[in-house]
Design a protein around this motif. Structure first.
Motif, PDB file in Angstrom:
ATOM      1  N   TRP A  48       0.855  -1.215  -0.020  1.00  0.00           N
ATOM      2  CA  TRP A  48       0.076   0.069  -0.125  1.00  0.00           C
ATOM      3  C   TRP A  48       0.588   1.211  -0.112  1.00  0.00           C
ATOM      4  O   TRP A  48       0.720   2.258  -0.811  1.00  0.00           O
ATOM      5  CB  TRP A  48      -1.048   0.031   1.212  1.00  0.00           C
ATOM      6  CG  TRP A  48      -1.699   1.245   1.185  1.00  0.00           C
ATOM      7  CD1 TRP A  48      -2.782   1.610   0.752  1.00  0.00           C
ATOM      8  CD2 TRP A  48      -1.388   2.444   2.241  1.00  0.00           C
ATOM      9  NE1 TRP A  48      -3.117   2.903   0.905  1.00  0.00           N
ATOM     10  CE2 TRP A  48      -2.516   3.271   2.042  1.00  0.00           C
ATOM     11  CE3 TRP A  48      -0.194   2.688   3.050  1.00  0.00           C
ATOM     12  CZ2 TRP A  48      -2.424   4.654   2.780  1.00  0.00           C
ATOM     13  CZ3 TRP A  48      -0.527   3.811   3.651  1.00  0.00           C
ATOM     14  CH2 TRP A  48      -1.284   4.728   3.636  1.00  0.00           C
ATOM     15  N   TYR A  49       1.684   1.258   0.824  1.00  0.00           N
ATOM     16  CA  TYR A  49       2.628   2.493   1.096  1.00  0.00           C
ATOM     17  C   TYR A  49       3.505   2.688  -0.405  1.00  0.00           C
ATOM     18  O   TYR A  49       3.631   3.697  -0.630  1.00  0.00           O
ATOM     19  CB  TYR A  49       3.878   2.244   2.091  1.00  0.00           C
ATOM     20  CG  TYR A  49       4.979   3.375   2.163  1.00  0.00           C
ATOM     21  CD1 TYR A  49       4.599   4.519   2.469  1.00  0.00           C
ATOM     22  CD2 TYR A  49       6.105   3.125   1.674  1.00  0.00           C
ATOM     23  CE1 TYR A  49       5.449   5.590   2.772  1.00  0.00           C
ATOM     24  CE2 TYR A  49       7.149   4.070   1.833  1.00  0.00           C
ATOM     25  CZ  TYR A  49       6.829   5.395   2.377  1.00  0.00           C
ATOM     26  OH  TYR A  49       7.680   6.169   2.293  1.00  0.00           O
ATOM     27  N   ARG A  50       3.883   1.722  -1.308  1.00  0.00           N
ATOM     28  CA  ARG A  50       4.486   1.815  -2.427  1.00  0.00           C
ATOM     29  C   ARG A  50       3.661   2.386  -3.550  1.00  0.00           C
ATOM     30  O   ARG A  50       4.020   2.777  -4.518  1.00  0.00           O
ATOM     31  CB  ARG A  50       5.395   0.768  -2.743  1.00  0.00           C
ATOM     32  CG  ARG A  50       6.595   0.368  -1.767  1.00  0.00           C
ATOM     33  CD  ARG A  50       7.452   1.448  -1.933  1.00  0.00           C
ATOM     34  NE  ARG A  50       8.189   1.253  -3.115  1.00  0.00           N
ATOM     35  CZ  ARG A  50       9.143   2.312  -3.794  1.00  0.00           C
ATOM     36  NH1 ARG A  50       9.462   3.236  -2.988  1.00  0.00           N
ATOM     37  NH2 ARG A  50       9.545   2.200  -4.910  1.00  0.00           N
ATOM     38  N   TRP A  51       2.450   1.886  -3.682  1.00  0.00           N
ATOM     39  CA  TRP A  51       1.425   2.096  -4.574  1.00  0.00           C
ATOM     40  C   TRP A  51       0.316   3.164  -4.377  1.00  0.00           C
ATOM     41  O   TRP A  51      -0.344   3.531  -5.139  1.00  0.00           O
ATOM     42  CB  TRP A  51       0.617   0.696  -5.036  1.00  0.00           C
ATOM     43  CG  TRP A  51       1.558  -0.216  -5.561  1.00  0.00           C
ATOM     44  CD1 TRP A  51       2.451  -1.078  -5.137  1.00  0.00           C
ATOM     45  CD2 TRP A  51       1.671  -0.575  -7.205  1.00  0.00           C
ATOM     46  NE1 TRP A  51       2.985  -1.894  -6.253  1.00  0.00           N
ATOM     47  CE2 TRP A  51       2.424  -1.406  -7.170  1.00  0.00           C
ATOM     48  CE3 TRP A  51       0.928   0.053  -8.193  1.00  0.00           C
ATOM     49  CZ2 TRP A  51       2.791  -1.940  -8.625  1.00  0.00           C
ATOM     50  CZ3 TRP A  51       1.026  -0.324  -9.282  1.00  0.00           C
ATOM     51  CH2 TRP A  51       2.027  -1.515  -9.745  1.00  0.00           C
ATOM     52  N   LYS A  52       0.582   3.874  -3.533  1.00  0.00           N
ATOM     53  CA  LYS A  52      -0.535   4.736  -2.918  1.00  0.00           C
ATOM     54  C   LYS A  52      -0.628   5.845  -4.022  1.00  0.00           C
ATOM     55  O   LYS A  52      -1.689   6.602  -3.891  1.00  0.00           O
ATOM     56  CB  LYS A  52      -0.530   5.280  -1.676  1.00  0.00           C
ATOM     57  CG  LYS A  52       0.653   6.058  -1.228  1.00  0.00           C
ATOM     58  CD  LYS A  52       0.614   6.515   0.298  1.00  0.00           C
ATOM     59  CE  LYS A  52       1.772   7.360   0.643  1.00  0.00           C
ATOM     60  NZ  LYS A  52       1.953   7.734   1.992  1.00  0.00           N
TER      61      LYS A  52
END
Length: 78
Positions: A48-52
């Protein structure tokens, strides 16, 4: 968020390593808890952190993206 993910990763890996190395009666629970922490907490948070802030349309094979790929291949040949 980045630091939370790092702390959870280190905690999960420490639990796995301690469960494998130490001779305790609850060692399998340490390994299992570490693995569950990695797969159900750390990995989803990291994903989630990398794709937000990414646009999914940039990674899909649409006609527009296929045309861009063909055009770039033609430019690279010459």
């Amino acid at each position: 968020m980045k630091y939370i993910i790092i702390v959870l990763l280190i905690t999960s890996l420490t639990a796995i390593i301690c469960g494998l190395i130490l001779d305790l009666e609850y060692a399998p629970k340490l390994v299992g808890g570490g693995v569950l922490g990695l797969f159900f907490i750390v990995f989803p948070l990291f994903s989630w952190y990398r794709w937000k802030d990414k646009k999914m349309s940039d990674y899909m094979l649409t006609q527009e993206n296929l045309d861009k790929m063909r055009e770039s291949q033609k430019r690279n040949k010459f």
